[in-house]
Scaffold this motif. Structure first.
Motif, short mmCIF file in Angstrom:
data_model
loop_
_atom_site.label_atom_id
_atom_site.label_comp_id
_atom_site.label_asym_id
_atom_site.label_seq_id
_atom_site.Cartn_x
_atom_site.Cartn_y
_atom_site.Cartn_z
N PRO A 1 51.38 34.50 39.90
CA PRO A 1 50.14 34.81 39.16
C PRO A 1 49.17 33.76 39.55
O PRO A 1 49.59 32.27 39.81
CB PRO A 1 50.27 34.56 37.63
N LEU A 2 47.96 33.91 40.01
CA LEU A 2 46.87 32.88 40.45
C LEU A 2 45.77 32.77 39.35
O LEU A 2 45.49 31.27 39.06
CB LEU A 2 46.10 33.75 41.67
N ASN A 3 45.05 33.72 38.70
CA ASN A 3 44.16 33.27 37.74
C ASN A 3 43.87 34.44 36.94
O ASN A 3 44.14 35.54 37.23
CB ASN A 3 42.77 32.47 38.41
N ALA A 4 43.06 34.34 35.85
CA ALA A 4 42.51 35.52 34.91
C ALA A 4 41.35 35.14 34.58
O ALA A 4 40.91 34.25 33.80
CB ALA A 4 43.42 35.58 33.89
N THR A 5 40.02 36.03 34.95
CA THR A 5 38.64 35.95 34.52
C THR A 5 38.09 36.99 34.05
O THR A 5 38.66 38.10 34.60
CB THR A 5 37.94 35.25 35.48
N PRO A 6 37.13 37.17 33.30
CA PRO A 6 36.63 38.38 32.77
C PRO A 6 35.66 39.02 33.75
O PRO A 6 35.09 38.47 34.74
CB PRO A 6 35.76 38.04 31.44
N ILE A 7 35.28 40.37 33.63
CA ILE A 7 34.23 40.90 34.27
C ILE A 7 33.00 40.56 33.89
O ILE A 7 32.87 40.71 32.54
CB ILE A 7 34.65 42.52 34.47
N SER A 8 32.04 40.64 35.10
CA SER A 8 30.62 40.40 34.52
C SER A 8 29.79 41.02 35.45
O SER A 8 30.21 41.78 36.55
CB SER A 8 30.47 38.99 35.04
N ALA A 9 28.55 41.35 34.79
CA ALA A 9 27.49 42.05 35.34
C ALA A 9 26.90 41.09 36.33
O ALA A 9 26.75 39.93 35.89
CB ALA A 9 26.52 42.66 34.46
N PHE A 10 26.02 41.56 37.24
CA PHE A 10 25.13 40.64 38.27
C PHE A 10 24.06 41.59 38.56
O PHE A 10 24.26 42.56 38.96
CB PHE A 10 25.93 39.98 39.17
N VAL A 11 22.93 40.83 38.83
CA VAL A 11 21.73 41.61 38.98
C VAL A 11 20.95 40.80 40.40
O VAL A 11 21.21 39.38 40.55
CB VAL A 11 20.62 41.78 38.00
#
Length: 289
Positions: free
Chosen positions: A156-166
């Motif tokens: 396992p390396l990491n865990a981060t949430p999905i985010s929107a971007f513009v």
């Protein structure tokens, strides 16, 4: 059965033809053809379909290729063991990743100890990573969804949430967050089918009763980034992969705890003992700790 016959078969199969196999082995095409023909004649079996200048594997040939891949990989591992000190000075490591961002620190540490090892990093989604490992075109993979197969070694390396971007000039650039309802009227820019990011986002949205039709579907993370930077719509990416880009602004998604992207380093268990593979995995373990 002779080693040279299996070697000739193997290289014709992975190179896609007799002439290219001959070039790879520094032999003549008639010599390669003769070795494959003798192998087929000895066991009364057809390994290749030959149609004009095209060569494709028969079902029997595909099964034999699975065996010769393991055979020649074991040979390479034995060579690494017997020439261990030389392997530290030369060699090649191929990594296929859904995002190279996750292995940059590991790669830097590896290159510092093995500066003469050539490293190739290829991009691909989860399906591409798995296919590359099973076809032996990649030594190590980085992906966001672990396969159910037990034939893998994983870290396992990491865990981060999905985010929107513009884009920075987009009307939503100053928003503190976005909800699924907000996205219904916006042009969305999504990855191709098979992308773990897209799958995870769509599953979380569906659980809340929302479905979306992308305005633009682009193959690859960089393509999505460039399209969004032009102002064409809203993209989605894990926080770990967003990076730094002055053209873009990240906007958190409400309920993002349900959209965690876990990244994992992975390799085939049977290739774990390879000198360079084991060294890279060791660096991954140390940096993770």
């Amino acid at each position: 059965m002779r080693y040279v016959q299996l070697r000739a078969f193997h290289y014709v199969a992975i190179c896609g033809g007799f002439s290219r196999a001959a070039e790879e082995l520094f032999l003549t095409q008639p010599a390669i053809s003769d070795q494959v023909r003798k192998l087929e004649d000895e066991y009364d079996i057809l390994l290749f379909n030959r149609h004009k200048k095209q060569v494709t594997l028969t079902p029997a040939g595909e099964k034999l290729l699975e065996i010769t891949r393991r055979m020649f990989d074991n040979e390479a591992q034995a060579r690494d063991l017997l020439t261990e000190s030389r392997a530290e000075r030369a060699g090649h490591l191929h990594i296929t990743a859904d995002s190279a961002q996750h292995v940059l620190k590991i790669l830097a540490a590896f290159r510092q100890k093995y500066p003469s090892v050539a490293v190739t990093v290829s991009a691909g989604n989860t399906e591409t990573v798995i296919d590359s490992l099973f076809s032996y075109t990649a030594d190590i993979g980085v992906l966001g969804e672990l396969p159910p197969d037990r034939d893998f070694v994983t870290i396992p390396l990491n865990a981060t949430p999905i985010s929107a971007f513009v884009a920075v000039h987009h009307p939503l650039a100053n928003r503190k967050s976005l909800g699924f309802k907000d996205l219904c009227t916006l042009p969305l820019v999504m990855r191709e089918q098979g992308s773990k990011t897209r799958k995870k986002f769509e599953e979380a949205a569906a659980a809340q009763g929302f479905t979306y039709t992308p305005a633009i579907t682009a193959e690859g993370r960089e393509a999505v980034r460039e399209i969004v930077a032009s102002g064409a719509g809203v993209g989605f990416v894990s926080v770990a992969e967003f990076g730094t880009d002055p053209r873009l602004v990240r906007i958190p998604l409400e309920g993002d705890s349900e959209m965690m992207m876990e990244e994992t380093l992975i390799c085939l268990r049977e290739r774990r003992a390879g000198k360079l593979v084991s060294a890279f995995l060791a660096f991954a373990e140390d940096l993770r700790g």
